[in-house]
Design a protein around this motif. Structure first.
Motif, PDB file in Angstrom:
ATOM      1  N   ILE A 191      10.491  10.317  13.390  1.00 27.67           N
ATOM      2  CA  ILE A 191       9.508  10.485  14.466  1.00 27.67           C
ATOM      3  C   ILE A 191       8.792  11.823  14.333  1.00 27.67           C
ATOM      4  N   GLY A 192       9.540  12.862  13.962  1.00 32.92           N
ATOM      5  CA  GLY A 192       8.926  14.169  13.752  1.00 32.92           C
ATOM      6  C   GLY A 192       7.854  14.125  12.683  1.00 32.92           C
ATOM      7  N   LEU A 193       8.123  13.414  11.589  1.00 33.81           N
ATOM      8  CA  LEU A 193       7.131  13.277  10.526  1.00 33.81           C
ATOM      9  C   LEU A 193       5.920  12.477  10.997  1.00 33.81           C
ATOM     10  N   LEU A 194       6.141  11.449  11.806  1.00 39.50           N
ATOM     11  CA  LEU A 194       5.023  10.649  12.320  1.00 39.50           C
ATOM     12  C   LEU A 194       4.127  11.493  13.231  1.00 39.50           C
ATOM     13  N   VAL A 195       4.743  12.306  14.081  1.00 41.49           N
ATOM     14  CA  VAL A 195       3.949  13.182  14.958  1.00 41.49           C
ATOM     15  C   VAL A 195       3.191  14.207  14.118  1.00 41.49           C
ATOM     16  N   GLY A 196       3.884  14.806  13.136  1.00 45.17           N
ATOM     17  CA  GLY A 196       3.228  15.773  12.261  1.00 45.17           C
ATOM     18  C   GLY A 196       2.091  15.140  11.478  1.00 45.17           C
ATOM     19  N   TYR A 197       2.293  13.892  11.051  1.00 44.95           N
ATOM     20  CA  TYR A 197       1.257  13.162  10.323  1.00 44.95           C
ATOM     21  C   TYR A 197       0.034  12.942  11.207  1.00 44.95           C
ATOM     22  N   ALA A 198       0.284  12.595  12.478  1.00 44.43           N
ATOM     23  CA  ALA A 198      -0.827  12.376  13.413  1.00 44.43           C
ATOM     24  C   ALA A 198      -1.607  13.676  13.643  1.00 44.43           C
ATOM     25  N   VAL A 199      -0.875  14.782  13.774  1.00 44.38           N
ATOM     26  CA  VAL A 199      -1.539  16.073  13.975  1.00 44.38           C
ATOM     27  C   VAL A 199      -2.371  16.430  12.736  1.00 44.38           C
ATOM     28  N   ALA A 200      -1.800  16.221  11.555  1.00 45.01           N
ATOM     29  CA  ALA A 200      -2.520  16.515  10.309  1.00 45.01           C
ATOM     30  C   ALA A 200      -3.756  15.635  10.180  1.00 45.01           C
ATOM     31  N   PHE A 201      -3.649  14.388  10.617  1.00 41.63           N
ATOM     32  CA  PHE A 201      -4.796  13.470  10.559  1.00 41.63           C
ATOM     33  C   PHE A 201      -5.930  13.973  11.446  1.00 41.63           C
ATOM     34  N   VAL A 202      -5.587  14.413  12.645  1.00 41.17           N
ATOM     35  CA  VAL A 202      -6.598  14.949  13.570  1.00 41.17           C
ATOM     36  C   VAL A 202      -7.255  16.197  12.981  1.00 41.17           C
ATOM     37  N   LEU A 203      -6.469  16.978  12.240  1.00 39.68           N
ATOM     38  CA  LEU A 203      -6.987  18.202  11.632  1.00 39.68           C
ATOM     39  C   LEU A 203      -7.748  17.946  10.331  1.00 39.68           C
ATOM     40  N   GLY A 204      -7.818  16.677   9.915  1.00 44.47           N
ATOM     41  CA  GLY A 204      -8.544  16.324   8.700  1.00 44.47           C
ATOM     42  C   GLY A 204      -7.796  16.629   7.419  1.00 44.47           C
ATOM     43  N   GLU A 205      -6.469  16.680   7.487  1.00 43.93           N
ATOM     44  CA  GLU A 205      -5.665  17.035   6.335  1.00 43.93           C
ATOM     45  C   GLU A 205      -5.024  15.813   5.655  1.00 43.93           C
ATOM     46  N   VAL A 206      -5.385  14.608   6.071  1.00 39.58           N
ATOM     47  CA  VAL A 206      -4.800  13.388   5.510  1.00 39.58           C
ATOM     48  C   VAL A 206      -5.845  12.660   4.676  1.00 39.58           C
ATOM     49  N   ASP A 207      -5.477  12.324   3.446  1.00 42.99           N
ATOM     50  CA  ASP A 207      -6.363  11.574   2.544  1.00 42.99           C
ATOM     51  C   ASP A 207      -5.790  10.175   2.353  1.00 42.99           C
ATOM     52  N   LEU A 208      -6.489   9.179   2.886  1.00 44.41           N
ATOM     53  CA  LEU A 208      -6.024   7.794   2.807  1.00 44.41           C
ATOM     54  C   LEU A 208      -6.741   6.999   1.717  1.00 44.41           C
ATOM     55  N   ILE A 211       9.173  20.357  12.915  1.00 44.94           N
ATOM     56  CA  ILE A 211      10.467  20.966  13.245  1.00 44.94           C
ATOM     57  C   ILE A 211      10.714  20.956  14.751  1.00 44.94           C
ATOM     58  N   VAL A 212       9.692  21.305  15.537  1.00 46.03           N
ATOM     59  CA  VAL A 212       9.842  21.344  16.998  1.00 46.03           C
ATOM     60  C   VAL A 212      10.151  19.954  17.556  1.00 46.03           C
ATOM     61  N   VAL A 213       9.445  18.938  17.069  1.00 47.91           N
ATOM     62  CA  VAL A 213       9.681  17.567  17.552  1.00 47.91           C
ATOM     63  C   VAL A 213      11.101  17.114  17.203  1.00 47.91           C
ATOM     64  N   ILE A 214      11.539  17.413  15.987  1.00 48.67           N
ATOM     65  CA  ILE A 214      12.894  17.023  15.573  1.00 48.67           C
ATOM     66  C   ILE A 214      13.929  17.691  16.466  1.00 48.67           C
ATOM     67  N   ILE A 215      13.775  18.983  16.702  1.00 51.80           N
ATOM     68  CA  ILE A 215      14.731  19.703  17.555  1.00 51.80           C
ATOM     69  C   ILE A 215      14.745  19.120  18.961  1.00 51.80           C
ATOM     70  N   ALA A 216      13.554  18.844  19.511  1.00 51.67           N
ATOM     71  CA  ALA A 216      13.465  18.304  20.868  1.00 51.67           C
ATOM     72  C   ALA A 216      14.181  16.961  20.978  1.00 51.67           C
ATOM     73  N   LEU A 217      13.962  16.095  19.997  1.00 49.62           N
ATOM     74  CA  LEU A 217      14.592  14.775  20.043  1.00 49.62           C
ATOM     75  C   LEU A 217      16.098  14.866  19.828  1.00 49.62           C
ATOM     76  N   LYS A 218      16.532  15.735  18.906  1.00 49.93           N
ATOM     77  CA  LYS A 218      17.964  15.866  18.643  1.00 49.93           C
ATOM     78  C   LYS A 218      18.719  16.376  19.862  1.00 49.93           C
ATOM     79  N   PHE A 219      18.088  17.259  20.641  1.00 48.71           N
ATOM     80  CA  PHE A 219      18.788  17.870  21.769  1.00 48.71           C
ATOM     81  C   PHE A 219      18.581  17.131  23.089  1.00 48.71           C
ATOM     82  N   PHE A 220      17.422  16.512  23.277  1.00 45.71           N
ATOM     83  CA  PHE A 220      17.098  15.969  24.592  1.00 45.71           C
ATOM     84  C   PHE A 220      16.941  14.443  24.622  1.00 45.71           C
ATOM     85  N   ALA A 221      17.046  13.785  23.461  1.00 44.23           N
ATOM     86  CA  ALA A 221      16.946  12.319  23.433  1.00 44.23           C
ATOM     87  C   ALA A 221      18.294  11.716  23.083  1.00 44.23           C
ATOM     88  N   ARG A 222      18.407  10.428  23.288  1.00 44.00           N
ATOM     89  CA  ARG A 222      19.655   9.725  22.975  1.00 44.00           C
ATOM     90  C   ARG A 222      19.343   8.466  22.171  1.00 44.00           C
TER      91      ARG A 222
END
Length: 474
Positions: free
Chosen positions: A217-234, A196-207
């Motif tokens: 992009i927000g989902l990709l960042v969230g996916y990367a964070v979840a992967f680092v936390l060991g929450e992704v099963d590939l 949610i934070v990434v989406i808001i940041a991009l919607k307001f401050f990116a073009r």
């Protein structure tokens, strides 16, 4: 703004113009990025509502991968129907097709907790609704009088309100986790919050495309964070085949009265939405009104694309409004560009590994994106309602339709003594709200329009034209 190197202003307004290939390919992929998340999310939601999909140990997990795969594939096929066309089918305009959110509130009651076997009834309704949608193409332009902003704004708002609960459930850990200690945990909300934070940041401050693709992009960042936390099963990515073709009647095909009526009713709303998208494309990209032939062809393609999707296990298709805005932003009206995007979707849809990667997104991460997407649906409906003249007549219509539709959705037990068909249609909320709004709008006398709103507004708004000024509209 459009790039002058793409062609002259006259060429850019011509749907038949083909930009240089090295420019057209990125533009086509840009269209795919703008619609991709919205296109695959409904399949994940419906599988979850039916009670299968998430969790690699689920025996029906491959079925969700297949539905995701087909949603991608047939979005590409339906887009080709629009951009290339055949016979009277297709607007021959840069219209991007994809899975529609509008049908989700109709689909969830049909499959809720019934497992993969319930999908056959869903596909029967999709096929029937698609054929009805195609039939509407013969005279859709003449039916628009029945759907003024009061009705369309109410319907879009109800669609968003009907599914916002899904976003919260996903962000908290998903329906299977309800009642467990991990449901609503800090970790779950952290992963959803990052998105949610990434989406808001991009919607307001990116073009440009960074803003347009904020959810992806927000989902990709969230996916990367979840992967680092060991929450992704590939694990399922490696097991997925590199190629799989569409399988006719994969989920079977069954017809129920509730399914057919529900999909046909929502097809009417979807058809009117498509008319609006076609008009938006021709105005934004070419500075002209859409022709009757273009509107009819677009509606035919919408319906046939949906009917074919149902035969192969995909969900209903409709034109994507976010891509209409993308055309206005780039200034490129070329249907060849959209055709390239469609081919990219088809290629991705043939690769189950692609679907397996999407299905590996933690449900909490997806929940963050869904909260924003469904909230935007509600916001879009409210924006449409800002065009309504809020006199006493329209306030009464809106109040009754919203109270009945939202009330039945929140308290489905109120219809427990009704036949099963009535229960499914009524508890969707959207159909009763739309029906009441359409009927009251057609039968209530216009004389009420000149009367004051003061007695029903409770001091919230004494204005006859609504509380949102023209300068505040978007």
């Amino acid at each position: 703004m459009s790039d002058a190197s793409l062609g002259t202003p006259e060429q850019l307004r011509d749907p038949d113009y083909s930009p240089p290939l090295h420019k057209a390919i990125p533009l086509g992929i840009q269209h795919v990025l703008a619609m991709f998340v919205s296109n695959v999310t409904p399949a994940i939601i419906i599988c979850g509502a039916a009670g299968f999909g998430y969790g690699s140990n689920s025996p029906d997990f491959p079925q969700m991968i297949y539905m995701i795969q087909m949603s991608i594939f047939f979005a590409g096929v339906a887009t080709l129907f629009q951009s290339i066309g055949f016979g009277p089918v297709g607007a021959r305009l840069p219209i991007v097709q994809g899975t529609s959110f509008a049908f989700i509130p109709i689909m969830i009651p049909l499959v809720a907790g019934k497992g993969v076997d319930a999908i056959a009834v869903l596909m029967g309704g999709i096929a029937a609704g698609g054929l009805f949608h195609t039939f509407l193409g013969l005279f859709i332009g003449k039916l628009r009088f029945a759907l003024p902003p009061l009705v369309t704004g109410l319907v879009v708002t109800m669609i968003g309100l009907a599914v916002v609960k899904v976003g919260i459930q996903y962000a908290a850990g998903g329906v299977p986790a309800i009642g467990t200690e991990e449901y609503g945990s800090g970790l779950n909300w952290f992963m959803a919050g990052v998105v949610i934070v990434v989406i808001i940041a991009l919607k307001f401050f990116a073009r440009g495309m960074l803003s347009v693709s904020a959810v992806l992009i927000g989902l990709l960042v969230g996916y990367a964070v979840a992967f680092v936390l060991g929450e992704v099963d590939l694990g399922n990515v490696g097991r997925a085949a590199p190629l799989a073709l569409p399988n006719p009647l994969h989920f079977g095909l069954e017809f129920s009265v509730a399914s057919v009526i529900g999909f046909c009713a929502m097809s009417f709303v979807s058809a009117v939405e498509t008319v609006g998208d076609v008009s938006g494309i021709t105005k934004g990209g070419a500075g002209r009104e859409a022709t009757d032939k273009e509107i009819q062809g677009a509606t035919f393609a919408d319906g046939i694309g949906t009917a074919v999707s149902g035969l192969f296990g995909a969900l209903p298709n409709t034109s994507f409004s976010q891509n209409v805005g993308l055309i206005a932003m780039t200034g490129v009206m070329s249907r060849r560009v959209v055709t390239i995007g469609a081919i990219f979707l088809i290629v991705c849809g043939l690769n189950p590994k692609f679907g397996a990667i999407i299905s590996s997104i933690p449900i909490e991460v997806l929940g963050g994106g869904v909260i924003v997407m469904f909230g935007m649906v509600v916001a879009a409906g409210i924006s449409m309602l800002s065009d309504v003249n809020w006199n006493r007549r329209n306030m009464v219509i809106f109040a009754i339709a919203l109270s009945l539709g939202l009330g039945l959705q929140l308290e489905p037990a109120a219809l427990q003594h009704m036949p099963e068909t009535m229960k499914v249609l009524g508890t969707s909320g959207i159909l009763p709200a739309a029906l009441v709004a359409i009927v009251l709008n057609l039968i209530l006398p216009e004389e009420l329009s000149s009367e004051s709103t003061e007695e029903v507004s409770g001091g919230l708004s004494g204005h006859g034209t609504g509380s949102i000024s023209q300068g505040d509209k978007h």
